[in-house]
Motif scaffolding. Structure first.
Motif, PDB file in Angstrom:
ATOM      1  N   GLY A  49      -0.606  20.604  24.785  1.00 18.51           N
ATOM      2  CA  GLY A  49      -0.031  21.312  26.033  1.00 18.51           C
ATOM      3  C   GLY A  49       1.057  20.555  26.054  1.00 18.51           C
ATOM      4  O   GLY A  49       1.843  19.298  25.032  1.00 18.51           O
ATOM      5  N   ALA A  50       1.697  20.656  27.646  1.00 20.01           N
ATOM      6  CA  ALA A  50       2.906  19.894  28.102  1.00 20.01           C
ATOM      7  C   ALA A  50       3.025  19.625  29.480  1.00 20.01           C
ATOM      8  O   ALA A  50       2.855  21.131  30.268  1.00 20.01           O
ATOM      9  N   LYS A  75      -1.384  13.458  24.235  1.00 20.55           N
ATOM     10  CA  LYS A  75      -2.755  13.748  23.860  1.00 20.55           C
ATOM     11  C   LYS A  75      -3.142  14.607  25.328  1.00 20.55           C
ATOM     12  O   LYS A  75      -4.411  15.550  24.722  1.00 20.55           O
ATOM     13  N   CYS A  76      -2.361  15.223  25.427  1.00 19.85           N
ATOM     14  CA  CYS A  76      -2.126  16.431  26.633  1.00 19.85           C
ATOM     15  C   CYS A  76      -2.634  17.864  25.382  1.00 19.85           C
ATOM     16  O   CYS A  76      -1.955  18.131  24.567  1.00 19.85           O
ATOM     17  N   ILE A  77      -4.126  18.471  26.266  1.00 21.57           N
ATOM     18  CA  ILE A  77      -4.097  19.672  25.504  1.00 21.57           C
ATOM     19  C   ILE A  77      -4.262  20.630  26.173  1.00 21.57           C
ATOM     20  O   ILE A  77      -4.662  21.998  25.944  1.00 21.57           O
ATOM     21  N   ALA A  87       3.708  10.842  32.211  1.00 17.36           N
ATOM     22  CA  ALA A  87       2.744  10.809  31.889  1.00 17.36           C
ATOM     23  C   ALA A  87       3.308  10.170  30.711  1.00 17.36           C
ATOM     24  O   ALA A  87       4.001  10.054  29.636  1.00 17.36           O
ATOM     25  N   ALA A  88       1.658   9.317  30.360  1.00 20.81           N
ATOM     26  CA  ALA A  88       1.352   7.873  29.452  1.00 20.81           C
ATOM     27  C   ALA A  88       1.862   8.389  28.041  1.00 20.81           C
ATOM     28  O   ALA A  88       2.506   7.812  27.178  1.00 20.81           O
ATOM     29  N   THR A  98      -7.739  13.338  28.657  1.00 21.66           N
ATOM     30  CA  THR A  98      -7.477  12.678  28.628  1.00 21.66           C
ATOM     31  C   THR A  98      -6.503  11.919  28.399  1.00 21.66           C
ATOM     32  O   THR A  98      -6.262  11.449  27.659  1.00 21.66           O
ATOM     33  N   ASN A  99      -7.073  11.263  29.878  1.00 25.54           N
ATOM     34  CA  ASN A  99      -6.456  10.163  30.089  1.00 25.54           C
ATOM     35  C   ASN A  99      -4.881  10.281  29.580  1.00 25.54           C
ATOM     36  O   ASN A  99      -4.015   9.115  29.496  1.00 25.54           O
ATOM     37  N   VAL A 100      -3.752  11.465  29.672  1.00 29.95           N
ATOM     38  CA  VAL A 100      -2.834  11.503  29.692  1.00 29.95           C
ATOM     39  C   VAL A 100      -1.434  11.094  30.528  1.00 29.95           C
ATOM     40  O   VAL A 100      -1.053  10.690  30.651  1.00 29.95           O
TER      41      VAL A 100
END
Length: 76
Positions: free
Chosen positions: A6-7, A52-54, A47-48, A27-29
């Motif tokens: 993911g983006a 981790k982005c799905i 976006a930290a 996912t705590n992105v």
């Protein structure tokens, strides 16, 4: 087999820092910027950890200002 990532893109100038996207992300992105503010005076989301982005788009769905876009990237 293809892997899907993911983006997330966030329009930080439109973001009012409501924190709904941060809470919705499984996912705590996303996080809220704690030291910087946008031109409107709000702490904006960013976006930290994009790795981790799905690509679930939960953040974009709950955003009341529609300032989040989610893309899926397919790696073959």
């Amino acid at each position: 087999m293809a892997k899907i990532y993911g983006a997330v893109t966030i329009d930080s100038e439109r973001c009012k820092g409501c924190d709904l996207c941060v809470v919705a992300c499984p996912t705590n992105v996303l996080l809220l910027q704690s030291k910087e503010v946008n031109n409107r005076g709000y702490h904006f989301a960013y976006a930290a950890d994009m790795s981790k982005c799905i690509g679930c788009a939960s953040c974009a769905t709950v955003c009341p200002d529609a300032c989040i876009e989610v893309f899926k990237i397919v790696e073959k």
